[in-house]
Scaffold this active site. Sequence first.
Site, short mmCIF file in Angstrom:
data_model
loop_
_atom_site.label_atom_id
_atom_site.label_comp_id
_atom_site.label_asym_id
_atom_site.label_seq_id
_atom_site.Cartn_x
_atom_site.Cartn_y
_atom_site.Cartn_z
N CYS A 31 0.05 11.08 4.99
CA CYS A 31 0.98 10.77 3.89
C CYS A 31 0.50 11.22 2.52
O CYS A 31 1.24 11.12 1.55
CB CYS A 31 1.29 9.28 3.87
SG CYS A 31 2.18 8.76 5.35
N HIS A 70 3.38 6.61 -3.08
CA HIS A 70 3.84 6.87 -1.70
C HIS A 70 4.69 5.68 -1.27
O HIS A 70 4.35 4.52 -1.52
CB HIS A 70 2.62 7.04 -0.78
CG HIS A 70 2.99 7.09 0.66
ND1 HIS A 70 3.97 7.93 1.14
CD2 HIS A 70 2.52 6.40 1.73
CE1 HIS A 70 4.09 7.74 2.44
NE2 HIS A 70 3.23 6.82 2.82
N ASN A 120 9.85 5.51 4.86
CA ASN A 120 8.62 6.27 4.66
C ASN A 120 8.74 7.63 5.34
O ASN A 120 8.68 7.71 6.57
CB ASN A 120 7.45 5.46 5.25
CG ASN A 120 6.12 6.20 5.17
OD1 ASN A 120 6.05 7.35 4.74
ND2 ASN A 120 5.06 5.52 5.58
#
Length: 324
Positions: A113, A251, A281
Amino acid sequence: MYDATIHGVGSSIPIKRLTNADLEKMVGVSDEWVISRTGIKERRVADHSEATSDFAYKAAIGALEDASLNPSDIDMILVATETPDHILPPVASQIQHRLRCSSIGVMDIHATCIGFLSSLQIAEMYIKAGKHKNILVIGADTLSKLTDYTDPYTSILFGDGAGAVIVSRSEETRGTGILSTLLHADGGAFEALFVPGGGSRHPASDEHKAKMVMDGSKVFKLAVKSMTSGAEEILQNNGLRPEDVDWVIPHQANERIIDAVARNLGMPEHKIIKTIQYYGNSCSATIPISLHQATMDGRIKRGDLILMVAFGAGFVWGSALIRY
Ligand code: UT7
Protein backbone atom coordinates in the site's frame (compact mmCIF):
# COMPACT_ATOMS: atom_id res chain seq x y z
CA MET A 1 19.28 19.87 -8.70
CA TYR A 2 15.91 20.54 -10.33
CA ASP A 3 12.51 20.81 -8.65
CA ALA A 4 10.22 17.78 -9.25
CA THR A 5 6.65 19.02 -9.53
CA ILE A 6 3.34 17.22 -9.85
CA HIS A 7 2.18 18.45 -13.21
CA GLY A 8 -1.02 16.46 -13.87
CA VAL A 9 -3.33 14.07 -11.97
CA GLY A 10 -5.88 11.48 -13.12
CA SER A 11 -7.79 8.52 -11.76
CA SER A 12 -10.05 5.68 -12.82
CA ILE A 13 -12.38 3.56 -10.71
CA PRO A 14 -14.58 0.62 -11.67
CA ILE A 15 -18.27 1.22 -12.39
CA LYS A 16 -19.38 -1.76 -10.32
CA ARG A 17 -20.31 -0.94 -6.69
CA LEU A 18 -20.02 -3.45 -3.84
CA THR A 19 -22.22 -2.08 -1.05
CA ASN A 20 -22.52 -3.16 2.57
CA ALA A 21 -25.96 -4.56 1.67
CA ASP A 22 -24.26 -6.76 -0.98
CA LEU A 23 -21.75 -7.96 1.63
CA GLU A 24 -24.56 -8.72 4.06
CA LYS A 25 -25.84 -11.28 1.54
CA MET A 26 -22.34 -12.66 0.88
CA VAL A 27 -20.76 -12.83 4.38
CA GLY A 28 -23.58 -11.87 6.78
CA VAL A 29 -22.23 -8.50 8.00
CA SER A 30 -24.62 -5.61 8.68
CA ASP A 31 -24.20 -2.07 7.37
CA GLU A 32 -23.86 -0.81 10.97
CA TRP A 33 -21.19 -3.46 11.77
CA VAL A 34 -19.09 -2.46 8.74
CA ILE A 35 -19.47 1.32 9.13
CA SER A 36 -18.71 1.32 12.85
CA ARG A 37 -15.51 -0.70 12.27
CA THR A 38 -14.23 0.89 9.06
CA GLY A 39 -16.29 3.92 7.94
CA ILE A 40 -16.78 2.19 4.57
CA LYS A 41 -20.22 2.38 2.89
CA GLU A 42 -19.27 0.87 -0.46
CA ARG A 43 -16.27 -0.01 -2.63
CA ARG A 44 -15.79 -0.20 -6.38
CA VAL A 45 -14.71 -3.55 -7.79
CA ALA A 46 -13.57 -4.73 -11.21
CA ASP A 47 -15.77 -7.15 -13.08
CA HIS A 48 -14.37 -10.45 -14.32
CA SER A 49 -13.27 -8.97 -17.67
CA GLU A 50 -11.35 -6.03 -16.14
CA ALA A 51 -7.74 -6.08 -14.92
CA THR A 52 -5.34 -3.63 -13.28
CA SER A 53 -3.88 -2.26 -16.53
CA ASP A 54 -7.37 -1.18 -17.71
CA PHE A 55 -7.71 1.24 -14.79
CA ALA A 56 -4.02 2.22 -14.88
CA TYR A 57 -4.33 3.16 -18.57
CA LYS A 58 -7.41 5.34 -18.03
CA ALA A 59 -5.80 7.08 -15.04
CA ALA A 60 -2.69 7.73 -17.15
CA ILE A 61 -4.76 9.30 -19.95
CA GLY A 62 -6.41 11.58 -17.37
CA ALA A 63 -3.05 12.67 -15.93
CA LEU A 64 -1.62 13.36 -19.41
CA GLU A 65 -4.67 15.46 -20.34
CA ASP A 66 -4.46 17.36 -17.05
CA ALA A 67 -0.78 18.11 -17.72
CA SER A 68 -1.45 18.97 -21.41
CA LEU A 69 1.24 16.46 -22.40
CA ASN A 70 1.37 13.78 -25.08
CA PRO A 71 2.56 10.22 -24.49
CA SER A 72 5.66 11.12 -26.54
CA ASP A 73 6.63 13.61 -23.78
CA ILE A 74 6.96 10.83 -21.17
CA ASP A 75 10.51 9.57 -20.43
CA MET A 76 9.66 6.75 -18.00
CA ILE A 77 6.66 4.88 -16.60
CA LEU A 78 6.43 3.55 -13.03
CA VAL A 79 3.44 1.43 -11.95
CA ALA A 80 2.97 0.60 -8.28
CA THR A 81 0.84 -2.53 -8.03
CA GLU A 82 0.36 -5.76 -6.08
CA THR A 83 -2.08 -7.11 -8.64
CA PRO A 84 -0.46 -7.09 -12.09
CA ASP A 85 -2.62 -8.50 -14.89
CA HIS A 86 -0.13 -11.41 -14.99
CA ILE A 87 2.78 -12.46 -12.74
CA LEU A 88 4.87 -11.33 -15.71
CA PRO A 89 5.21 -9.06 -17.71
CA PRO A 90 5.08 -5.74 -15.81
CA VAL A 91 1.91 -3.66 -16.07
CA ALA A 92 4.17 -0.69 -16.92
CA SER A 93 5.20 -2.24 -20.25
CA GLN A 94 1.53 -2.76 -21.16
CA ILE A 95 0.85 0.91 -20.41
CA GLN A 96 3.86 1.91 -22.55
CA HIS A 97 2.39 -0.10 -25.42
CA ARG A 98 -1.19 1.13 -24.99
CA LEU A 99 -0.07 4.76 -24.82
CA ARG A 100 2.16 4.22 -27.88
CA CYS A 101 5.11 5.77 -26.06
CA SER A 102 8.51 5.19 -27.65
CA SER A 103 10.73 2.46 -26.15
CA ILE A 104 11.21 4.30 -22.82
CA GLY A 105 12.20 2.57 -19.56
CA VAL A 106 9.45 1.14 -17.37
CA MET A 107 9.19 -0.51 -13.93
CA ASP A 108 6.54 -2.10 -11.76
CA ILE A 109 7.05 -1.33 -8.06
CA HIS A 110 5.91 -4.07 -5.68
CA ALA A 111 5.62 -2.29 -2.31
CA THR A 112 2.04 -3.00 -1.16
CA CYS A 113 0.00 0.00 0.00
CA ILE A 114 2.96 2.41 0.02
CA GLY A 115 3.83 1.57 -3.60
CA PHE A 116 2.69 4.95 -4.88
CA LEU A 117 4.96 6.75 -2.40
CA SER A 118 7.87 4.41 -3.28
CA SER A 119 7.33 5.20 -6.97
CA LEU A 120 7.07 8.90 -6.23
CA GLN A 121 10.44 8.76 -4.49
CA ILE A 122 12.03 7.04 -7.50
CA ALA A 123 10.53 9.66 -9.83
CA GLU A 124 11.66 12.45 -7.51
CA MET A 125 15.27 11.21 -7.66
CA TYR A 126 15.33 10.81 -11.47
CA ILE A 127 13.84 14.27 -11.99
CA LYS A 128 15.92 16.11 -9.38
CA ALA A 129 19.11 14.53 -10.77
CA GLY A 130 18.25 15.78 -14.26
CA LYS A 131 18.03 12.31 -15.86
CA HIS A 132 14.42 12.70 -17.04
CA LYS A 133 11.90 15.51 -17.68
CA ASN A 134 8.49 13.81 -17.32
CA ILE A 135 7.75 10.56 -15.49
CA LEU A 136 4.32 8.92 -15.41
CA VAL A 137 3.70 7.46 -11.93
CA ILE A 138 0.65 5.20 -11.50
CA GLY A 139 -0.77 3.47 -8.43
CA ALA A 140 -3.17 0.75 -9.62
CA ASP A 141 -4.67 -2.29 -7.95
CA THR A 142 -7.53 -4.75 -8.16
CA LEU A 143 -7.33 -6.26 -4.67
CA SER A 144 -10.85 -7.67 -5.12
CA LYS A 145 -9.09 -10.40 -7.13
CA LEU A 146 -7.09 -11.41 -4.00
CA THR A 147 -9.95 -10.96 -1.53
CA ASP A 148 -11.56 -13.94 0.18
CA TYR A 149 -15.30 -13.21 -0.03
CA THR A 150 -16.02 -15.76 2.69
CA ASP A 151 -14.01 -13.75 5.26
CA PRO A 152 -15.98 -10.84 6.79
CA TYR A 153 -12.86 -9.08 8.11
CA THR A 154 -11.02 -8.71 4.78
CA SER A 155 -13.95 -8.58 2.36
CA ILE A 156 -15.31 -5.38 3.93
CA LEU A 157 -12.09 -3.42 3.41
CA PHE A 158 -10.83 -3.70 -0.14
CA GLY A 159 -11.74 -2.07 -3.45
CA ASP A 160 -10.15 -1.45 -6.85
CA GLY A 161 -8.96 1.52 -8.89
CA ALA A 162 -6.02 3.55 -10.15
CA GLY A 163 -4.58 7.02 -9.82
CA ALA A 164 -1.77 8.63 -11.79
CA VAL A 165 0.43 11.71 -11.71
CA ILE A 166 3.01 13.20 -14.03
CA VAL A 167 6.17 14.21 -12.16
CA SER A 168 7.94 16.88 -14.20
CA ARG A 169 11.18 18.79 -14.10
CA SER A 170 10.68 22.44 -13.25
CA GLU A 171 13.12 24.64 -15.14
CA GLU A 172 13.25 27.10 -12.26
CA THR A 173 14.45 25.85 -8.88
CA ARG A 174 12.05 27.48 -6.40
CA GLY A 175 11.81 24.80 -3.71
CA THR A 176 8.37 23.64 -4.87
CA GLY A 177 6.97 20.25 -5.86
CA ILE A 178 8.12 17.11 -4.05
CA LEU A 179 10.05 18.51 -1.09
CA SER A 180 10.87 15.25 0.65
CA THR A 181 10.06 11.54 0.70
CA LEU A 182 10.68 8.89 3.34
CA LEU A 183 10.43 5.07 3.23
CA HIS A 184 10.84 2.45 5.99
CA ALA A 185 10.34 -1.32 6.38
CA ASP A 186 10.28 -3.97 9.10
CA GLY A 187 9.66 -7.41 7.61
CA GLY A 188 9.35 -9.33 10.90
CA ALA A 189 5.54 -9.50 11.09
CA PHE A 190 4.83 -10.11 7.40
CA GLU A 191 2.42 -12.99 8.07
CA ALA A 192 -0.04 -10.56 9.71
CA LEU A 193 -1.09 -9.57 6.18
CA PHE A 194 -0.05 -11.66 3.21
CA VAL A 195 -1.13 -13.89 0.35
CA PRO A 196 0.13 -17.41 1.15
CA GLY A 197 -0.05 -18.89 -2.36
CA GLY A 198 0.69 -17.81 -5.90
CA GLY A 199 4.33 -16.80 -5.38
CA SER A 200 7.57 -18.81 -5.58
CA ARG A 201 7.21 -20.15 -1.98
CA HIS A 202 3.89 -21.82 -2.77
CA PRO A 203 3.09 -21.62 -6.49
CA ALA A 204 -0.51 -21.16 -7.57
CA SER A 205 -0.66 -24.80 -8.66
CA ASP A 206 -0.53 -26.23 -5.11
CA GLU A 207 -3.03 -26.14 -2.24
CA HIS A 208 -2.04 -22.77 -0.73
CA LYS A 209 -4.66 -20.09 -1.21
CA ALA A 210 -3.90 -17.11 -3.45
CA LYS A 211 -6.14 -14.91 -1.29
CA MET A 212 -5.23 -12.38 1.41
CA VAL A 213 -5.13 -13.49 5.04
CA MET A 214 -4.90 -10.89 7.79
CA ASP A 215 -4.55 -10.46 11.54
CA GLY A 216 -6.69 -7.29 11.56
CA SER A 217 -6.03 -6.29 15.16
CA LYS A 218 -2.24 -6.48 14.74
CA VAL A 219 -2.35 -4.61 11.43
CA PHE A 220 -4.56 -1.90 12.93
CA LYS A 221 -2.11 -1.14 15.73
CA LEU A 222 0.96 -1.28 13.47
CA ALA A 223 -0.79 1.04 11.01
CA VAL A 224 -1.59 3.71 13.60
CA LYS A 225 1.95 3.58 15.02
CA SER A 226 3.85 3.59 11.72
CA MET A 227 1.72 6.24 9.98
CA THR A 228 2.01 8.54 12.99
CA SER A 229 5.79 8.12 13.13
CA GLY A 230 6.15 8.43 9.33
CA ALA A 231 4.31 11.76 9.42
CA GLU A 232 6.17 13.07 12.48
CA GLU A 233 9.57 12.09 11.10
CA ILE A 234 9.17 13.79 7.72
CA LEU A 235 7.84 16.99 9.33
CA GLN A 236 10.76 17.04 11.75
CA ASN A 237 13.32 16.37 8.95
CA ASN A 238 11.98 19.41 7.11
CA GLY A 239 11.68 21.76 10.10
CA LEU A 240 7.87 21.85 9.80
CA ARG A 241 5.04 21.53 12.33
CA PRO A 242 1.65 19.87 11.80
CA GLU A 243 0.01 23.32 11.66
CA ASP A 244 2.17 24.22 8.60
CA VAL A 245 0.44 21.48 6.57
CA ASP A 246 -2.64 22.42 4.51
CA TRP A 247 -3.77 18.87 3.66
CA VAL A 248 -3.05 15.34 4.80
CA ILE A 249 -3.67 12.55 2.28
CA PRO A 250 -3.39 9.33 4.29
CA HIS A 251 -3.55 5.81 2.88
CA GLN A 252 -7.22 4.84 3.05
CA ALA A 253 -7.17 1.54 4.98
CA ASN A 254 -9.78 2.14 7.67
CA GLU A 255 -11.42 5.42 8.72
CA ARG A 256 -10.65 4.65 12.37
CA ILE A 257 -6.94 4.32 11.52
CA ILE A 258 -7.03 7.65 9.65
CA ASP A 259 -8.81 9.36 12.57
CA ALA A 260 -6.38 7.91 15.13
CA VAL A 261 -3.36 9.12 13.14
CA ALA A 262 -4.91 12.59 12.75
CA ARG A 263 -5.56 12.74 16.51
CA ASN A 264 -1.98 11.67 17.28
CA LEU A 265 -0.66 14.42 15.01
CA GLY A 266 -3.09 17.03 16.33
CA MET A 267 -4.45 17.57 12.80
CA PRO A 268 -7.99 18.98 12.53
CA GLU A 269 -10.52 16.84 10.69
CA HIS A 270 -11.08 19.44 7.92
CA LYS A 271 -7.47 19.02 6.72
CA ILE A 272 -7.76 15.24 6.20
CA ILE A 273 -8.70 14.00 2.72
CA LYS A 274 -10.85 10.86 2.90
CA THR A 275 -12.23 8.80 0.04
CA ILE A 276 -12.52 5.52 1.95
CA GLN A 277 -16.30 5.83 2.53
CA TYR A 278 -17.01 5.21 -1.17
CA TYR A 279 -13.91 3.42 -2.51
CA GLY A 280 -12.56 1.33 0.40
CA ASN A 281 -8.87 0.41 0.41
CA SER A 282 -7.54 0.23 -3.16
CA CYS A 283 -3.92 -0.39 -2.02
CA SER A 284 -1.42 1.65 -4.05
CA ALA A 285 -4.25 3.65 -5.66
CA THR A 286 -5.75 5.27 -2.54
CA ILE A 287 -3.40 8.27 -2.37
CA PRO A 288 -3.44 9.33 -6.04
CA ILE A 289 -7.23 8.78 -6.26
CA SER A 290 -7.67 10.99 -3.17
CA LEU A 291 -5.30 13.62 -4.61
CA HIS A 292 -7.27 13.66 -7.85
CA GLN A 293 -10.63 13.99 -6.07
CA ALA A 294 -9.42 16.84 -3.85
CA THR A 295 -7.91 18.78 -6.77
CA MET A 296 -11.06 18.27 -8.86
CA ASP A 297 -13.41 19.50 -6.12
CA GLY A 298 -11.22 22.55 -5.51
CA ARG A 299 -10.01 21.74 -2.00
CA ILE A 300 -6.31 21.30 -2.93
CA LYS A 301 -4.90 24.32 -4.77
CA ARG A 302 -1.53 25.16 -6.28
CA GLY A 303 0.90 26.25 -3.54
CA ASP A 304 -0.76 24.15 -0.78
CA LEU A 305 1.49 22.00 1.41
CA ILE A 306 0.40 18.34 1.29
CA LEU A 307 1.53 15.58 3.64
CA MET A 308 1.03 12.05 2.25
CA VAL A 309 1.48 9.09 4.60
CA ALA A 310 0.96 5.36 4.11
CA PHE A 311 1.66 1.93 5.50
CA GLY A 312 1.24 -1.50 4.00
CA ALA A 313 1.85 -5.22 4.22
CA GLY A 314 5.49 -6.05 4.67
CA PHE A 315 5.33 -4.11 6.94
CA VAL A 316 6.34 -0.93 5.17
CA TRP A 317 5.57 2.72 5.77
CA GLY A 318 6.43 6.04 4.18
CA SER A 319 5.54 9.67 3.71
CA ALA A 320 5.95 12.57 1.30
CA LEU A 321 5.78 16.35 1.58
CA ILE A 322 4.66 18.20 -1.52
CA ARG A 323 4.31 21.94 -2.16
CA TYR A 324 1.58 21.49 -4.77
O1 UT7 B 1 -3.59 -1.65 3.96
C1 UT7 B 1 -3.68 -2.49 5.10
C2 UT7 B 1 -5.00 -3.16 5.12
N1 UT7 B 1 -5.51 -3.71 6.34
C3 UT7 B 1 -5.91 -2.97 7.39
O2 UT7 B 1 -5.72 -1.79 7.50
C4 UT7 B 1 -6.67 -3.73 8.46
C5 UT7 B 1 -6.57 -3.11 9.84
N2 UT7 B 1 -7.54 -3.73 10.73
C6 UT7 B 1 -8.84 -3.38 10.73
O3 UT7 B 1 -9.25 -2.55 9.94
C7 UT7 B 1 -9.74 -4.02 11.76
O4 UT7 B 1 -8.99 -4.90 12.58
C8 UT7 B 1 -10.91 -4.81 11.16
C9 UT7 B 1 -11.84 -3.89 10.40
C10 UT7 B 1 -10.43 -5.91 10.25
C11 UT7 B 1 -11.71 -5.44 12.31
O5 UT7 B 1 -12.23 -4.40 13.14
P1 UT7 B 1 -12.41 -4.58 14.73
O6 UT7 B 1 -12.98 -5.92 14.98
O7 UT7 B 1 -13.18 -3.43 15.27
O8 UT7 B 1 -10.95 -4.35 15.24
P2 UT7 B 1 -9.99 -5.30 15.98
O9 UT7 B 1 -10.54 -5.51 17.36
O10 UT7 B 1 -9.66 -6.48 15.17
O11 UT7 B 1 -8.63 -4.48 16.04
C12 UT7 B 1 -8.46 -3.20 16.47
C13 UT7 B 1 -7.30 -3.17 17.45
C14 UT7 B 1 -7.75 -3.45 18.88
O12 UT7 B 1 -6.68 -4.10 19.57
P3 UT7 B 1 -6.96 -5.45 20.50
O13 UT7 B 1 -7.95 -5.01 21.51
O14 UT7 B 1 -7.45 -6.49 19.51
O15 UT7 B 1 -5.62 -5.80 21.06
C15 UT7 B 1 -7.95 -2.05 19.43
O16 UT7 B 1 -7.81 -2.00 20.83
O17 UT7 B 1 -6.73 -1.88 17.42
C16 UT7 B 1 -6.82 -1.30 18.74
N3 UT7 B 1 -7.09 0.12 18.59
C17 UT7 B 1 -6.11 1.03 18.51
N4 UT7 B 1 -4.77 0.92 18.53
C18 UT7 B 1 -4.05 2.07 18.44
C19 UT7 B 1 -8.29 0.72 18.48
N5 UT7 B 1 -8.10 2.05 18.37
C20 UT7 B 1 -6.76 2.26 18.37
C21 UT7 B 1 -5.95 3.44 18.30
N6 UT7 B 1 -4.61 3.29 18.33
N7 UT7 B 1 -6.49 4.65 18.17
